[in-house]
Design an enzyme around this catalytic site. Sequence first.
Site, PDB file in Angstrom:
ATOM      1  N   HIS A 281     -11.905   5.670  -9.189  1.00  0.00           N
ATOM      2  CA  HIS A 281     -10.892   4.672  -8.850  1.00  0.00           C
ATOM      3  C   HIS A 281      -9.558   5.392  -8.657  1.00  0.00           C
ATOM      4  O   HIS A 281      -9.234   6.330  -9.393  1.00  0.00           O
ATOM      5  CB  HIS A 281     -10.813   3.646  -9.982  1.00  0.00           C
ATOM      6  N   ASP A 329      -4.654  -1.261   0.360  1.00  0.00           N
ATOM      7  CA  ASP A 329      -3.712  -1.941  -0.537  1.00  0.00           C
ATOM      8  C   ASP A 329      -2.468  -1.071  -0.659  1.00  0.00           C
ATOM      9  O   ASP A 329      -2.556   0.125  -0.957  1.00  0.00           O
ATOM     10  CB  ASP A 329      -4.363  -2.152  -1.912  1.00  0.00           C
ATOM     11  N   CYS A 331      -0.241  -0.726  -2.904  1.00  0.00           N
ATOM     12  CA  CYS A 331       0.076  -0.078  -4.181  1.00  0.00           C
ATOM     13  C   CYS A 331      -0.541   1.308  -4.284  1.00  0.00           C
ATOM     14  O   CYS A 331      -0.019   2.178  -4.985  1.00  0.00           O
ATOM     15  CB  CYS A 331      -0.362  -0.950  -5.352  1.00  0.00           C
ATOM     16  N   ASP A 425       0.814  -6.388  -0.748  1.00  0.00           N
ATOM     17  CA  ASP A 425      -0.428  -5.627  -0.692  1.00  0.00           C
ATOM     18  C   ASP A 425      -0.786  -5.264   0.753  1.00  0.00           C
ATOM     19  O   ASP A 425      -0.936  -4.096   1.125  1.00  0.00           O
ATOM     20  CB  ASP A 425      -1.501  -6.494  -1.352  1.00  0.00           C
TER      21      ASP A 425
END
Length: 495
Positions: A281, A329, A331, A425
């Site tokens: 991740h 996304d 972020c 986002d």
Amino acid sequence: MRFRFRHRRIGRPNPKGNRRIPASSGEEASSVAADHSSTSPSSCPARSCSTSALMESSHPSPSPPSEQPRLTVTQIEQLRVEAKVFEIYRVLNGVDPPTMSLMLELWRDKHIEFLTKGLGNLGPSYNVLDANRPWLCYWIMHSIALLGESLDLELEENVVEFLFRCQDKNGGYGGGPGQMPHLATTYAAVNTLITLGSEKALLSIDRENLHKFFLRMKDSSGAFRMHDGGEIDVRACYTAISVASILNILDDELVKGLGNYILSCQTYEGGIAGEPSSEAHGGYTFCGLATMILINEADRLDLPSLIDWVAFRQGVECGFQGRANKLVDGCYSFWQGGSLALAQRLLPIVRQQLQLSLIGVQPSVECKTNNGFTAEEAGLDNENLSHFGFSFIQRHSECGPLFQSVALQQYILLCSQVLEGGFKDKPGKHRDFYHSCYCLSGLSLSQHSWSGDAGAAPLPGAVLGPYTNLLEPVHPLFNVVLDKYYKSHEFFSAL
């Protein structure tokens, strides 16, 4: 201006306008696929897998030749996002230079207005973040600092006093006054106080009890718990070590066994998972890599595969996804871009690992190289582990960015920026303070990624749009503005 990639995201068939869509998806998915085929750049087939491979993995029995593959919900969403993004880029390609410059402008005043309003009054929808109030302070204060602005003295005093009331008498910061101390909100509170930078703000941090709190959160595995009785993961490790390092309280007791735990979380893909045997991740990869740098054990990771995994998370939209087969996304402009910004200063280790791999030698389980620094460069005296954050940022970067930095700026400015202020986002989503913080942090990293030395002004070609878009540089290990970090480092080194 169109950027093309050879990056591949596994598991999505090459879209065609004549594909049959399942009845549950209907005309909407058909129109998205048709729009995608008309606006998608020629690089799209390079990142898709074959239809037969998808069918083989999804259906045990081969389908009759007359049937077309059915798209998953994720694939339909991916096509929808690409269609929106490519339409924005198509408009950009068709305008004259003055209009293009205006489209690529960072709307500073609107962002400042949106951010400062959040410090004074939040709507009812923010009630769910009652246990995250230090995070709101950090997201807003850090964003304002990146934009080169500051608060008036009275408002700064209010923030310091509020965070002081969030500090537990036995160490650590809770999500609000009287709440349980938590490593995540401790990280947010300390970074906020460092961003404010006043003597009152820095002296308000109880470092002695904070160190005791970290020891209580330390697990026998070497990792940390987020709170008393809480979960153990890489995020907890990073927040504890980041705060300990920046406050100059990092020691062998906190570091013991931690490198082994982080190493057990690196997956076969190259990225880092939140815990052993989980999926790689982007957020955990940043946390794991930053932690290993701060404890001087980055050379134990398989850095070439880590870089490869992160680089392939940047897709045709020009932004980053957090995991394989997930949507872009904003972020992750920081979480993934930050990992590559860190790796950019670890290339001596990367080269060494690549050379060893040619003769079949894996990275050692023992730390060998002091993150590529000599003892003199790292300032090693075997007593001050907190110095690694400072020595790391002082190291000259030998190459340019390991990702498409200008393309990432394009995604942030055109697809995440909200003209009324704030960032979101992706197209179709709403603005919020979290994405405003990490989109701006990623934008800063991208702009300064060509600078060989930390804090050096980048050349105009490294900044997309007008040069007035340039943000303050950040320390990539801590995600605080670099000048604020230097001031706090000097302050806490003297204590």
